[in-house]
Design an enzyme around this catalytic site. Structure first.
Site, PDB file in Angstrom:
ATOM      1  N   HIS A 103       0.824  -1.200   0.000  1.00  0.00           N
ATOM      2  CA  HIS A 103       0.000   0.000   0.000  1.00  0.00           C
ATOM      3  C   HIS A 103       0.862   1.256   0.000  1.00  0.00           C
ATOM      4  CE1 HIS A 103      -3.237  -2.629   2.138  1.00  0.00           C
ATOM      5  NE2 HIS A 103      -3.223  -2.828   0.831  1.00  0.00           N
ATOM      6  N   LYS A 139       4.929   6.841   7.896  1.00  0.00           N
ATOM      7  CA  LYS A 139       4.358   5.934   8.892  1.00  0.00           C
ATOM      8  C   LYS A 139       5.422   5.505   9.910  1.00  0.00           C
ATOM      9  CE  LYS A 139       1.238   3.753   5.508  1.00  0.00           C
ATOM     10  NZ  LYS A 139       0.843   2.459   4.885  1.00  0.00           N
ATOM     11  N   TYR A 143      -0.128   1.692  13.787  1.00  0.00           N
ATOM     12  CA  TYR A 143       0.514   2.658  12.908  1.00  0.00           C
ATOM     13  C   TYR A 143       0.302   4.078  13.446  1.00  0.00           C
ATOM     14  CZ  TYR A 143      -0.757  -1.023   9.454  1.00  0.00           C
ATOM     15  OH  TYR A 143      -0.972  -2.197   8.774  1.00  0.00           O
ATOM     16  N   ASP A 195      -6.079  -6.069  -3.227  1.00  0.00           N
ATOM     17  CA  ASP A 195      -4.645  -6.338  -3.267  1.00  0.00           C
ATOM     18  C   ASP A 195      -4.300  -7.403  -4.299  1.00  0.00           C
ATOM     19  OD1 ASP A 195      -4.223  -4.445  -1.342  1.00  0.00           O
ATOM     20  OD2 ASP A 195      -3.920  -5.849   0.311  1.00  0.00           O
TER      21      ASP A 195
END
Length: 207
Positions: free
Chosen positions: A63, A73, A133, A170
């Protein structure tokens, strides 16, 4: 806290000190002083935190966020065990097309920093694996894109003893080469500009 530079330019691994006792254990998965020393500047202003739970074999990724706005992140595994993967998809980067991985578990409690523009994926190696995250930008669905984690040209280190469990999105994602041909990948210089802007509290404006 120990810091290590990953193969992907700008990506970092952090390993905190763990303090066990008869009650359990204590650790700090993010420490600003150690992060600033390794990165050269403090962590971004946190806009959102995410929390995912995955069963063994689940693969999430690759991603990434349209840049601009781009998203940095800071990721760690709060429970279970996962192989966290960072992929350099920034066109013009000195490490474009390369990846690195970090084993996240309940022994070493490692964390990773992913700079603006890179791709992120992980595979859960145990049931009920929890990934947490910290994000520099809030989630906007239309800004979020994906690349194929099964791209043979990348050769990501997916476990061979279990069938990967992927979302429909995905599984249908393009390869790195296909995304580049379609102009879907971020530019390295633009990613660097955005990251520098965040670190100096002077955000770069979209072009």
């Amino acid at each position: 806290m120990k810091a290590r530079e990953l193969t992907v330019d700008g990506a970092l691994e952090f390993t905190p000190r763990v303090f066990p006792d008869e009650r359990g254990l204590f650790l700090s998965p993010f420490q600003e002083e150690a992060f600033t020393e390794a990165h050269g500047a403090p962590l971004f202003r946190v806009a959102q935190t995410n929390h995912s739970v995955s069963r063994r074999g689940v693969v999430r990724g690759i991603h990434y966020t349209v840049t601009p706005p781009g998203t940095a992140k800071y990721v760690y595994c709060a429970r279970g065990k996962a192989l966290d993967v960072v992929v350099d998809i920034r066109v013009g980067s000195p490490t474009f097309g390369r990846w690195d991985s970090v084993l996240m578990d309940q022994r070493d409690h490692r964390a990773t920093y992913l700079p603006v523009g890179v791709g992120h994926a992980f595979v859960a190696l145990e049931d009920d694996t929890v990934m947490a995250y910290l994000l520099s930008e809030s989630y906007v669905a239309e800004h979020e894109l994906a690349l194929s984690v099964l791209d043979p040209a990348l050769g990501l280190p997916l476990p061979r003893d279990t069938e990967p469990v992927l979302s429909d999105r995905d599984r249908a994602a393009p390869t790195l080469a296909e995304a580049r041909e379609r102009g879907l990948l971020p530019e390295y210089d633009r990613c660097q500009e955005i990251e520098r802007g965040r670190l100096t509290d002077t955000p770069a404006l979209p072009r």
